[in-house]
Design a protein around this motif. Structure first.
Motif, PDB file in Angstrom:
ATOM      1  N   SER A 216       0.834  -1.201   0.000  1.00  0.00           N
ATOM      2  CA  SER A 216       0.000   0.000   0.000  1.00  0.00           C
ATOM      3  C   SER A 216       0.865   1.245   0.000  1.00  0.00           C
ATOM      4  CB  SER A 216      -0.931   0.017   1.216  1.00  0.00           C
ATOM      5  OG  SER A 216      -0.204   0.448   2.349  1.00  0.00           O
ATOM      6  N   LYS A 217       0.210   2.337  -0.335  1.00  0.00           N
ATOM      7  CA  LYS A 217       0.881   3.626  -0.407  1.00  0.00           C
ATOM      8  C   LYS A 217       1.550   3.979   0.929  1.00  0.00           C
ATOM      9  CE  LYS A 217      -0.027   8.475  -1.202  1.00  0.00           C
ATOM     10  NZ  LYS A 217      -0.948   9.544  -1.509  1.00  0.00           N
ATOM     11  N   ASP A 218       0.863   3.600   1.998  1.00  0.00           N
ATOM     12  CA  ASP A 218       1.367   3.888   3.337  1.00  0.00           C
ATOM     13  C   ASP A 218       2.745   3.286   3.596  1.00  0.00           C
ATOM     14  OD1 ASP A 218      -0.095   5.599   4.789  1.00  0.00           O
ATOM     15  OD2 ASP A 218      -0.723   4.119   6.302  1.00  0.00           O
ATOM     16  N   ASP A 219       2.998   2.156   2.944  1.00  0.00           N
ATOM     17  CA  ASP A 219       4.254   1.452   3.189  1.00  0.00           C
ATOM     18  C   ASP A 219       5.459   2.203   2.644  1.00  0.00           C
ATOM     19  OD1 ASP A 219       2.574  -0.382   4.283  1.00  0.00           O
ATOM     20  OD2 ASP A 219       2.568  -1.704   2.541  1.00  0.00           O
ATOM     21  N   LYS A 221       6.237   4.930   3.592  1.00  0.00           N
ATOM     22  CA  LYS A 221       6.809   5.588   4.779  1.00  0.00           C
ATOM     23  C   LYS A 221       8.021   4.823   5.299  1.00  0.00           C
ATOM     24  CE  LYS A 221       2.940   8.248   6.450  1.00  0.00           C
ATOM     25  NZ  LYS A 221       1.623   7.517   6.450  1.00  0.00           N
ATOM     26  N   MET A 222       7.910   3.478   5.182  1.00  0.00           N
ATOM     27  CA  MET A 222       9.016   2.625   5.606  1.00  0.00           C
ATOM     28  C   MET A 222      10.276   2.948   4.792  1.00  0.00           C
ATOM     29  SD  MET A 222       8.102  -1.337   6.338  1.00  0.00           S
ATOM     30  CE  MET A 222       7.881  -1.704   4.620  1.00  0.00           C
ATOM     31  N   LEU A 223      10.080   3.094   3.477  1.00  0.00           N
ATOM     32  CA  LEU A 223      11.216   3.431   2.615  1.00  0.00           C
ATOM     33  C   LEU A 223      11.778   4.797   2.975  1.00  0.00           C
ATOM     34  CD1 LEU A 223      10.160   2.431  -1.013  1.00  0.00           C
ATOM     35  CD2 LEU A 223      11.270   1.037   0.705  1.00  0.00           C
ATOM     36  N   GLU A 224      10.858   5.744   3.215  1.00  0.00           N
ATOM     37  CA  GLU A 224      11.299   7.096   3.574  1.00  0.00           C
ATOM     38  C   GLU A 224      12.119   7.074   4.845  1.00  0.00           C
ATOM     39  OE1 GLU A 224       7.672   9.394   3.667  1.00  0.00           O
ATOM     40  OE2 GLU A 224       7.525   9.157   1.470  1.00  0.00           O
ATOM     41  N   GLU A 225      11.669   6.281   5.805  1.00  0.00           N
ATOM     42  CA  GLU A 225      12.379   6.230   7.074  1.00  0.00           C
ATOM     43  C   GLU A 225      13.776   5.646   6.885  1.00  0.00           C
ATOM     44  OE1 GLU A 225      10.278   4.254  10.224  1.00  0.00           O
ATOM     45  OE2 GLU A 225      11.581   5.181  11.729  1.00  0.00           O
ATOM     46  N   LEU A 226      13.848   4.551   6.130  1.00  0.00           N
ATOM     47  CA  LEU A 226      15.158   3.948   5.881  1.00  0.00           C
ATOM     48  C   LEU A 226      16.047   4.920   5.109  1.00  0.00           C
ATOM     49  CD1 LEU A 226      17.055   1.556   6.067  1.00  0.00           C
ATOM     50  CD2 LEU A 226      16.032   0.617   3.994  1.00  0.00           C
ATOM     51  N   ALA A 227      15.457   5.559   4.105  1.00  0.00           N
ATOM     52  CA  ALA A 227      16.241   6.509   3.297  1.00  0.00           C
ATOM     53  C   ALA A 227      16.792   7.636   4.173  1.00  0.00           C
ATOM     54  CB  ALA A 227      15.394   7.074   2.166  1.00  0.00           C
ATOM     55  N   SER A 228      15.954   8.137   5.056  1.00  0.00           N
ATOM     56  CA  SER A 228      16.438   9.274   5.843  1.00  0.00           C
ATOM     57  C   SER A 228      17.494   8.824   6.854  1.00  0.00           C
ATOM     58  CB  SER A 228      15.279  10.046   6.487  1.00  0.00           C
ATOM     59  OG  SER A 228      14.962   9.493   7.735  1.00  0.00           O
ATOM     60  N   LEU A 229      17.376   7.621   7.367  1.00  0.00           N
ATOM     61  CA  LEU A 229      18.427   7.107   8.264  1.00  0.00           C
ATOM     62  C   LEU A 229      19.758   6.947   7.539  1.00  0.00           C
ATOM     63  CD1 LEU A 229      16.338   4.455  10.222  1.00  0.00           C
ATOM     64  CD2 LEU A 229      17.601   6.349  11.265  1.00  0.00           C
ATOM     65  N   VAL A 236      11.319   4.772  -6.945  1.00  0.00           N
ATOM     66  CA  VAL A 236      10.303   3.731  -7.142  1.00  0.00           C
ATOM     67  C   VAL A 236      10.354   3.188  -8.570  1.00  0.00           C
ATOM     68  CG1 VAL A 236       8.635   4.598  -5.433  1.00  0.00           C
ATOM     69  CG2 VAL A 236       8.551   5.447  -7.790  1.00  0.00           C
ATOM     70  N   SER A 237       9.744   2.010  -8.723  1.00  0.00           N
ATOM     71  CA  SER A 237       9.528   1.495 -10.068  1.00  0.00           C
ATOM     72  C   SER A 237       8.244   2.135 -10.606  1.00  0.00           C
ATOM     73  CB  SER A 237       9.403  -0.024 -10.051  1.00  0.00           C
ATOM     74  OG  SER A 237       8.222  -0.396  -9.365  1.00  0.00           O
ATOM     75  N   ARG A 238       8.051   1.998 -11.910  1.00  0.00           N
ATOM     76  CA  ARG A 238       6.958   2.746 -12.520  1.00  0.00           C
ATOM     77  C   ARG A 238       5.552   2.428 -12.010  1.00  0.00           C
ATOM     78  NH1 ARG A 238       6.049   2.680 -18.636  1.00  0.00           N
ATOM     79  NH2 ARG A 238       3.874   2.171 -18.337  1.00  0.00           N
ATOM     80  N   PRO A 239       5.245   1.154 -11.733  1.00  0.00           N
ATOM     81  CA  PRO A 239       3.859   0.883 -11.319  1.00  0.00           C
ATOM     82  C   PRO A 239       3.394   1.747 -10.141  1.00  0.00           C
ATOM     83  CG  PRO A 239       5.031  -1.175 -11.736  1.00  0.00           C
ATOM     84  CD  PRO A 239       6.036  -0.080 -11.861  1.00  0.00           C
ATOM     85  N   LEU A 240       4.303   2.119  -9.258  1.00  0.00           N
ATOM     86  CA  LEU A 240       3.904   2.925  -8.100  1.00  0.00           C
ATOM     87  C   LEU A 240       3.544   4.358  -8.506  1.00  0.00           C
ATOM     88  CD1 LEU A 240       4.969   0.428  -6.750  1.00  0.00           C
ATOM     89  CD2 LEU A 240       6.173   1.837  -5.103  1.00  0.00           C
ATOM     90  N   VAL A 241       4.191   4.835  -9.558  1.00  0.00           N
ATOM     91  CA  VAL A 241       3.843   6.159 -10.089  1.00  0.00           C
ATOM     92  C   VAL A 241       2.489   6.062 -10.795  1.00  0.00           C
ATOM     93  CG1 VAL A 241       4.526   8.012 -11.669  1.00  0.00           C
ATOM     94  CG2 VAL A 241       6.261   6.806 -10.330  1.00  0.00           C
TER      95      VAL A 241
END
Ligand SMILES: Cc1cc2nc3c(=O)[nH]c(=O)nc-3n(C[C@H](O)[C@H](O)[C@H](O)COP(=O)(O)OP(=O)(O)OC[C@H]3O[C@@H](n4cnc5c(N)ncnc54)[C@H](O)[C@@H]3O)c2cc1C
Ligand SMILES: Nc1ncnc2c1ncn2[C@@H]1O[C@H](COP(=O)(O)O)[C@@H](O)[C@H]1O
Lengths: 328, 262
Positions: A216-219, A221-229, A236-241
């Motif tokens: 889901s879109k909410d997930d 956030k997990m990537l954002e958190e890891l990225a910021s750490l 992202v890959s295209r399907p998410l866009v």
């Protein structure tokens, strides 16, 4: 003296750094073909930028400074470049493969009836003294080595594939202020920027990328958190866009951004040819995927076969703990 | 509005095989399809025609088989299709391709708008569109991701250059479009059947001789040569795989060793 001409794109009041990389390459080529490095810059109130081009390797900088050149009008810019080339006959003309460069260069090449190689990732002088231009084709599946029969030899070159030269404050060179020719109506009206990109993946050193393995879109956030750490940004890959989860600026791949970070972490991305086309040259590639047969693993330095919903929270937890013990 | 859409038939990139040893592309290994971005170009034309009327001509340069892409375009809503096919067109680089297409467009006569894809999946240059515009002496706007307003004599567009810009362009003009512009519709079975009966005009080099210079076509007109093709050997990726409970720890450990993580 053969001229090697580098187009210096002005982007929000600065020189786009791909021009500096090209100046470095031009010096290297110049030594082999005993050429001189020239740079051409167009815009308004840009005179201050010229000395920087010298510091990065230009021997001569030709400046076209005029209010009508403040916005990029492809026809206006083309007219000036064509006029310049006809007068000064450079042997080689290199332009950064930015969106602007890739719109402008083909117009100039067609007007000059000369060959143009798109989106090069390497340039070499061969044993005959000819310039070999290396570029990906077939969605990045092959590399073509290309020679040009006509002059100038023109190519657009990708950002961040050539080494950034050292800036040398003591270098000297010549700055030449050029008269800007009168150009009438071009049929184009540039009405300004309407939306700024939110991230610049091309410049990121660390990218944490997610694909359809996310539920889901909410997930995201997990990537954002890891990225910021990690001090990185989210890709992202295209399907998410396509799903509308995130803006296009975040898309990596053939119809998105080409990236070359120090670290690319692909989470729940299968590794389609179109995705690989945008990230296969990353320095270190990490893949996290439940499916051990996913093609992405063939391109990865390190892989974790596992569920991203287990692996990512763990990574985040460990990194957070490490941070905490660093700053008690 | 008279619209010309430039479409190219390309191999399906998911299926085409590359022979790393011989440095060869085995085009016969993959079925052909229309360049995906060109379907967005065609869809844009269809939407403009729905609004303003007029007609759509699809134009392609390629081997005889490319007729199937043109037929598909007719089924999707194009009115007229022209295939440029001749041994003398073969081996063209982007400059010669653009010159040939521009010459054919001169023969076609009046038009208001030419629409191209952003790039092709095989050539992968995005150069042909702007080069065609230059040969015709008309303005172009690249990376169009939105058509905001349509008037008889001008368009208001968003050009996605990383940042997005608003651009007004006077017609006649050429635009190249991104995938974001629209979602191409599929043709109905009825339209597919109807398109089977439509004629596709085939032009050879002689058909263009009144409008351009034959030396500008094909290998002769090309200024670039491919001297070698290399299939990139994946650059020595380590391919170390971690599994199980402590995979995350191990991964972080190697990233620390590589100084990518503090
Ligand atoms: C003209 C054209 C241009 C294109 N341009 C681009 C482009 O620029 N960029 C791009 O990315 N794509 C592009 N595509 C689309 C491309 O073909 C693929 O469809 C797309 O890249 C697939 O995205 P994905 O890997 O996220 O999804 P999938 O291929 O569906 O892969 C999802 C992966 O997630 C894994 N997974 C599932 N659940 C989990 C879990 N819980 N934990 C870990 N792993 C999990 C699966 O095993 C699978 O490998 C383009 C296509 C075309 C035709
Ligand atoms: N052989 C061709 N016939 C018709 N249109 C073409 C051809 N080659 C390229 N084009 C058009 O030019 C665009 C850019 O192609 P390219 O420069 O090859 O990436 C494509 O999306 C098409 O719209």
């Amino acid at each position: 003296m053969k001229g090697i001409l580098i187009y210096a794109e002005v982007e929000s009041g600065r020189v786009h750094p791909v021009a500096f990389e090209l100046l470095g390459k031009a010096r290297e080529i110049g030594e082999k073909i005993s050429g001189q490095v020239w740079s051409i810059i167009l815009g308004h109130e840009i005179k201050d930028l010229a000395s920087e081009l010298i510091q990065y390797g230009a021997d001569k900088v030709f400046v076209y400074d005029h209010p009508t050149l403040r916005e990029f009008d492809v026809i206006r810019y083309k007219e000036i470049l064509v006029d310049f080339v006809k007068k000064f006959n450079p042997e080689i003309f290199l332009i950064g493969a930015t969106p602007l460069g890739r719109s402008l260069a083909p117009r100039v090449a067609a007007a000059l009836r000369t060959g143009l190689t798109a989106d090069c990732i390497d340039l070499r002088i061969d044993e005959n003294g000819d310039l070999i231009q290396i570029r990906p084709a077939f969605t990045g599946n092959i590399l073509a080595h290309i020679k040009t029969k006509s002059r100038p030899i023109m190519a657009t070159v990708r950002y961040r594939v050539m080494e950034m030269p050292e800036k040398d404050l003591s270098r000297s060179g010549e700055i030449i202020e050029m008269d800007v020719p009168e150009i009438g109506e071009t049929g184009l009206k540039m009405l300004g920027e309407v939306e700024e990109r939110r991230v610049n993946l091309a410049e990121a050193d660390i990218i944490v990328a997610g694909g359809r393995g996310l539920k889901s879109k909410d997930d995201l956030k997990m990537l954002e958190e890891l990225a910021s750490l990690l001090g990185g940004v989210v890709g992202v890959s295209r399907p998410l866009v396509d799903e509308g989860w995130i803006s296009k600026d975040h898309q990596v791949g053939f119809s998105g951004n080409t990236v070359k970070p120090k670290l690319y972490i692909a989470c729940g991305i299968s590794g389609s040819p179109q995705h690989l086309a945008g990230m296969r040259d990353s320095e270190i590639i990490v893949a996290i995927n439940v499916d051990p047969s996913a093609p992405i693993f063939r391109y990865a330095d390190y892989g974790v076969v596992g569920d991203l919903y287990e692996v990512l929270p763990k990574l985040i937890k460990i990194l957070k703990n490490a941070k905490r013990s660093d700053n008690p | 509005m008279e619209i010309i859409v430039l479409i190219k038939q390309v191999p399906d990139i998911e299926k085409v095989r590359f022979d790393a040893e011989k440095g060869r592309i085995d085009r016969s290994s993959a079925p052909a399809e229309t360049n995906p971005f060109d379907l967005n170009a065609l869809e844009a034309a269809i939407q403009l025609k729905e609004k303003l009327g007029g007609s759509i001509t699809v134009l392609s340069m390629g081997p005889k088989q490319a007729e199937s892409s043109l037929r598909d375009a007719l089924a999707r809503g194009a009115d007229k299709a022209i295939l440029l096919t001749d041994g003398r067109f073969a081996g063209a680089d982007t400059l010669a391709t653009a010159y040939t297409l521009a010459t054919a467009i001169k023969k076609l006569g009046r038009f208001d708008l030419i629409i191209c894809g952003e790039k092709t999946v095989d050539g992968d240059t995005g150069q042909v569109g702007p080069e065609v515009a230059e040969f015709l002496g008309i303005p172009h706007v690249a990376y169009v991701s939105e058509i905001r307003e349509v008037h008889q004599d001008k368009l208001l567009l968003i050009s996605d250059m990383g940042d997005k810009y608003l651009v007004e362009v006077k017609l006649p003009a050429l635009i190249t479009v991104t995938k974001d512009l629209n979602t191409p519709r599929l043709p109905s079975l009825r339209d597919v059947l109807k398109a089977r009966k439509k004629e596709i005009e085939v032009w050879n080099a002689d058909a263009l001789s009144d409008y351009g210079d034959l030396d500008g076509f094909g290998v002769k007109g090309s200024k670039t040569m491919v001297v070698k093709v290399v299939i990139p050997s994946e650059k020595g990726r380590k391919g170390i795989i971690f599994r199980g409970e402590d995979a995350a720890e191990k991964l972080l450990e190697v990233l620390r060793e590589n100084r990518l993580v503090n």
